[in-house]
Design a protein around this motif. Sequence first.
Motif, PDB file in Angstrom:
ATOM      1  N   ALA A 101       5.474  -3.109   0.008  1.00 53.68           N
ATOM      2  CA  ALA A 101       4.075  -3.492  -0.209  1.00 53.68           C
ATOM      3  C   ALA A 101       3.198  -2.264  -0.433  1.00 53.68           C
ATOM      4  O   ALA A 101       2.348  -2.247  -1.344  1.00 53.68           O
ATOM      5  CB  ALA A 101       3.565  -4.301   0.982  1.00 53.68           C
ATOM      6  N   ARG A 104       4.032  -0.735  -3.930  1.00 53.03           N
ATOM      7  CA  ARG A 104       3.437  -1.517  -5.016  1.00 53.03           C
ATOM      8  C   ARG A 104       1.941  -1.237  -5.130  1.00 53.03           C
ATOM      9  O   ARG A 104       1.401  -1.064  -6.226  1.00 53.03           O
ATOM     10  CB  ARG A 104       3.675  -3.002  -4.783  1.00 53.03           C
ATOM     11  CG  ARG A 104       5.099  -3.466  -5.056  1.00 53.03           C
ATOM     12  CD  ARG A 104       5.318  -4.877  -4.558  1.00 53.03           C
ATOM     13  NE  ARG A 104       6.655  -5.379  -4.887  1.00 53.03           N
ATOM     14  CZ  ARG A 104       7.263  -6.363  -4.237  1.00 53.03           C
ATOM     15  NH1 ARG A 104       6.650  -6.958  -3.213  1.00 53.03           N
ATOM     16  NH2 ARG A 104       8.469  -6.764  -4.589  1.00 53.03           N
ATOM     17  N   GLN A 105       1.277  -1.157  -3.987  1.00 51.54           N
ATOM     18  CA  GLN A 105      -0.158  -0.891  -3.996  1.00 51.54           C
ATOM     19  C   GLN A 105      -0.448   0.522  -4.500  1.00 51.54           C
ATOM     20  O   GLN A 105      -1.373   0.730  -5.286  1.00 51.54           O
ATOM     21  CB  GLN A 105      -0.718  -1.082  -2.585  1.00 51.54           C
ATOM     22  CG  GLN A 105      -2.228  -0.917  -2.493  1.00 51.54           C
ATOM     23  CD  GLN A 105      -2.740  -1.169  -1.088  1.00 51.54           C
ATOM     24  OE1 GLN A 105      -1.965  -1.290  -0.146  1.00 51.54           O
ATOM     25  NE2 GLN A 105      -4.049  -1.243  -0.938  1.00 51.54           N
ATOM     26  N   ARG A 106       0.348   1.481  -4.064  1.00 52.62           N
ATOM     27  CA  ARG A 106       0.130   2.871  -4.475  1.00 52.62           C
ATOM     28  C   ARG A 106       0.326   3.045  -5.974  1.00 52.62           C
ATOM     29  O   ARG A 106      -0.371   3.841  -6.616  1.00 52.62           O
ATOM     30  CB  ARG A 106       1.084   3.787  -3.703  1.00 52.62           C
ATOM     31  CG  ARG A 106       0.983   5.261  -4.063  1.00 52.62           C
ATOM     32  CD  ARG A 106       1.846   6.089  -3.139  1.00 52.62           C
ATOM     33  NE  ARG A 106       3.246   5.706  -3.201  1.00 52.62           N
ATOM     34  CZ  ARG A 106       4.088   6.176  -4.103  1.00 52.62           C
ATOM     35  NH1 ARG A 106       3.686   7.023  -5.034  1.00 52.62           N
ATOM     36  NH2 ARG A 106       5.357   5.790  -4.092  1.00 52.62           N
ATOM     37  N   SER A 108      -0.127   0.691  -8.190  1.00 53.51           N
ATOM     38  CA  SER A 108      -0.934  -0.323  -8.890  1.00 53.51           C
ATOM     39  C   SER A 108      -0.057  -1.384  -9.559  1.00 53.51           C
ATOM     40  O   SER A 108      -0.297  -1.789 -10.697  1.00 53.51           O
ATOM     41  CB  SER A 108      -1.857   0.343  -9.924  1.00 53.51           C
ATOM     42  OG  SER A 108      -2.733   1.266  -9.298  1.00 53.51           O
ATOM     43  N   ALA A 111       1.979  -7.738  -6.884  1.00 54.90           N
ATOM     44  CA  ALA A 111       2.693  -8.078  -5.643  1.00 54.90           C
ATOM     45  C   ALA A 111       4.043  -8.707  -5.923  1.00 54.90           C
ATOM     46  O   ALA A 111       4.924  -8.720  -5.054  1.00 54.90           O
ATOM     47  CB  ALA A 111       1.839  -9.015  -4.803  1.00 54.90           C
TER      48      ALA A 111
END
Length: 353
Positions: A101, A104-106, A108, A111
């Motif tokens: 998670a 994925r956020q780092r 961009s 999800a």
Amino acid sequence: MDETGVSYTFTGGYTMEKTGSKQVPIIGLDDKRQITVVLAVTLSGLLLPPQVLYQGKTEACHPPKGVTFPTGWDVWHSETHWANEDTMLRYIKQIILPYVAITRQRLSLAASHTALLVMDVYKAHITTGVLKYLADNHIICRIVPANCTSELQPLDCLFNHVFKTKMAEKFNAWYSSEVFKKLGKGIPLESIKVNMQLSDIKPIHAIRMIEVINDISSNHLLIRQCWEKAGILNTSNQPIVHVVPPLVLSKPLPQQNSDTDIELLARRMLGNLIQPGLELKVISLSSTSIVGIVEGQQFNWIRSAEGSFSQVIVDKGKYYLPLLAFEYILVILFIIYLDNHVDSCAQPTSSGV
């Protein structure tokens, strides 16, 4: 990711005994007490927080409260200290999913962006519950075949050996210091006994393990070398492929209900490239490629930079040498057969003389 058993005691290749002794006992040689440590490394060179499994039914089997494990570690237990489906599901939830998670956020990423987990065929890894839990979280698996982990599993190729070697060095240094302390007190060598009760060495062992993992977790080069030795990180020797249109087959077979978890994952990854009802047998599966048999024919698919799969033709000259060798043998056998057949047909009979 991979599990590895870590002994509480380590026996070295040398010991101390009086000159001329006929028997040299080695303390700890038969000591099989150990824990299980679940490790995972990333292709970018990171060591994820480990899961540490002690033997017992409750948290009472954990080291005493005086031992503080680093934040993020999952310290748990099982009746045998071996990993099982429950501990595996816990590990995915506590360690794998948070890392995926955050990554994925780092980066961009969505999800639902697919992540890859490489693991062996240990039964706790490939249960229906585990594979479904991974698939539900958009994580696909690359399963290392049995008896191939020393060549294809990054942790087994190098990391586990370094980890255990450093643990052994820590134990030997501690044990030696205990012996020399007693020698300094004037205790004869033959009378020296080091306390090896589990209640006493468990916290010492935990502290050594924390020190070792903290030390090697910063060695990003070592972690990347694990992937290189497994043949996964090798940018200079990528397969030569030519993308062709998606697979379209006629005469669909009746819907099969015997798909394994691997087949189900492959169908999910390939999407409409495999028509419903067609029988699929997966030969190999990874995040970037799938090899399978459909209607008796072998097909290869590869993932593009955009994330979609297309059917490919792999350069046979470089990657299908065993197949070419087999075809060559068949040709030779056919020639031998023809040669013998022609000779027998050309042999004159007695009536024709």
